[in-house]
Write an enzyme that holds these catalytic residues in place. Structure first.
Site, mmCIF file in Angstrom:
data_model
loop_
_atom_site.group_PDB
_atom_site.id
_atom_site.type_symbol
_atom_site.label_atom_id
_atom_site.label_comp_id
_atom_site.label_asym_id
_atom_site.label_seq_id
_atom_site.Cartn_x
_atom_site.Cartn_y
_atom_site.Cartn_z
ATOM 1 N N GLN A 144 -2.424 1.671 2.288
ATOM 2 C CA GLN A 144 -1.532 3.293 2.233
ATOM 3 C C GLN A 144 -0.710 3.668 0.621
ATOM 4 O O GLN A 144 -0.648 4.141 0.414
ATOM 5 C CB GLN A 144 -0.588 3.409 3.086
ATOM 6 C CG GLN A 144 0.801 3.151 3.399
ATOM 7 C CD GLN A 144 1.304 3.395 4.372
ATOM 8 O OE1 GLN A 144 0.953 3.002 5.643
ATOM 9 N NE2 GLN A 144 2.745 4.438 4.312
ATOM 10 N N CYS A 150 0.272 7.204 7.186
ATOM 11 C CA CYS A 150 0.233 6.078 8.112
ATOM 12 C C CYS A 150 -0.494 6.277 9.127
ATOM 13 O O CYS A 150 -1.223 5.429 9.799
ATOM 14 C CB CYS A 150 1.404 4.928 8.397
ATOM 15 S SG CYS A 150 2.884 6.347 9.148
ATOM 16 N N HIS A 288 6.385 5.054 12.246
ATOM 17 C CA HIS A 288 5.565 4.492 11.695
ATOM 18 C C HIS A 288 3.990 4.616 12.969
ATOM 19 O O HIS A 288 3.664 4.224 13.933
ATOM 20 C CB HIS A 288 5.532 3.200 11.161
ATOM 21 C CG HIS A 288 4.570 2.440 10.859
ATOM 22 N ND1 HIS A 288 3.896 3.360 9.376
ATOM 23 C CD2 HIS A 288 4.222 1.057 10.263
ATOM 24 C CE1 HIS A 288 2.708 2.113 8.524
ATOM 25 N NE2 HIS A 288 3.160 1.072 9.878
ATOM 26 N N ASN A 305 -1.990 -2.749 10.208
ATOM 27 C CA ASN A 305 -1.530 -2.388 9.939
ATOM 28 C C ASN A 305 -1.688 -1.757 8.107
ATOM 29 O O ASN A 305 -3.275 -2.329 8.310
ATOM 30 C CB ASN A 305 -0.195 -3.387 9.092
ATOM 31 C CG ASN A 305 1.070 -2.225 9.061
ATOM 32 O OD1 ASN A 305 1.412 -1.000 9.219
ATOM 33 N ND2 ASN A 305 2.045 -2.930 8.227
#
Length: 336
Positions: A144, A150, A288, A305
């Protein structure tokens, strides 16, 4: 900015003197800064970043020397950031998330008639462990960058995997940039590009407009004007739900497809490997969004992630079981 850097240098100087910076640490910094192609505005900022790096390196060495820790930490792209800078540049603002939560009730479900029949964990069995990566159902790890987007990666991920698993379609990368640019207040959503947003808003938007592919609408890590005008842009989720906040419910959902989850990632910056349990469970601050892709035999969550494959376990984390880092708080699953 210069005053802030100078003040920080003054505050960090006793620490650096106390550490007695060694040649070994200087070499570690030079290797790291070359690897990450660091270029600073001036010598003052470079000195400040060096001292932040040395402080973080000291924490890494101390943490990894403790045999009681269940996870290790290491140098990565965030190693010259203070914890406060990491939160500011990479994570969503906690007060913004609090504001979001007050207005998301209308977006949490879409035609949730399936909720009780399909995802009530009471009396339903599920696999001892599951990992959708082994089934080829998860796209590659993305980055990102310095953009708090996110939420768009988490939402794109849950739609990508659902489309592959349940629609028997080809596994393709969906456009996070479309979500960053188009899931905005002007279109009726409480999401603000690199400032933060909510995965359920992306599902609602995609159900009306469709989400196109990454190659057609590439990611650029800044918010631009929405480049979508029609309402027939590829995959459209029909139904989705918010998963009940128990470990059994999340496991049951993960037996269907990967799940979009919201967490407290305040202490995730230096994670490298192992079972992470480093959140302050007495003060969870959701900031997040990631993609849960499974769980292991011990119930630890497997998370994808969006901080590049260089971070963590090739871009993934194993998070300790149950509600570690608030993972059971706000989870979203596409059901049709």
């Amino acid at each position: 900015m210069n005053k802030l850097i100078l003040l920080s240098i003054i505050m960090l100087m006793p620490l650096c003197l106390a550490q007695n910076i060694s040649v070994e640490k200087l070499l570690a910094y030079n290797k790291w800064s070359s690897q990450h192609q660091r270029v600073y505005l001036n010598e003052d900022e470079k000195l400040f970043r060096q001292m932040v790096f040395f402080e973080n390196l000291q924490k890494i060495q101390e943490h990894n020397s403790d045999p009681n820790n269940t996870y290790s930490i290491n140098l990565n792209q965030f190693s010259d950031m203070t914890k406060e800078e990491f939160a500011e540049k990479i994570l969503m603002k906690s007060d913004f998330v609090d504001h979001l939560m007050k207005g998301i009730s209308q977006e949490t479900t879409h035609n949730d008639a399936n909720k009780e029949t399909q995802f009530n964990s009471k009396g339903v069995s599920y696999a001892y462990s599951i990992d959708w990566r082994t089934k080829g159902a998860v796209t590659s790890v993305k980055d990102q960058g310095s953009c708090g987007s996110c939420w768009s990666f988490s939402a794109a991920g849950v739609m990508e995997s659902y489309n592959f698993i349940r629609n028997k379609a080809a596994l393709v990368d969906f456009s996070e940039q479309q979500l960053v640019d188009c899931v905005i207040p002007a279109n009726g959503y409480n999401s603000y590009g690199c400032g933060g947003g909510w995965p359920a808003s992306c599902l609602d938007y995609a159900s009306k407009v469709g989400i196109t592919t990454l190659d057609k609408y590439p990611y650029v890590a800044v918010q631009n004007n929405c480049n979508v005008t029609d309402t027939n842009n590829g995959f459209k989720p029909k139904n989705w739900i918010q998963v009940a906040n128990t470990p059994d419910d999340l496991k049951m959902a993960l037996n269907w497809t990967p799940v979009s989850v919201v967490v407290d990632a305040s202490n995730w910056g230096s994670y490298y490997s192992g079972i992470f349990n480093g959140c302050d469970q007495s003060h969870i601050s959701l900031n997040h969004a990631v993609l849960a892709v499974g769980y292991d035999l011990q119930g630890n969550w497997i998370l994808k992630n969006s901080w590049s494959a260089y971070w963590g376990e090739n871009g993934y984390m194993r998070l300790a079981a149950n509600n570690t880092c608030g993972i059971l708080s706000y989870n979203y699953l596409v059901t049709a």
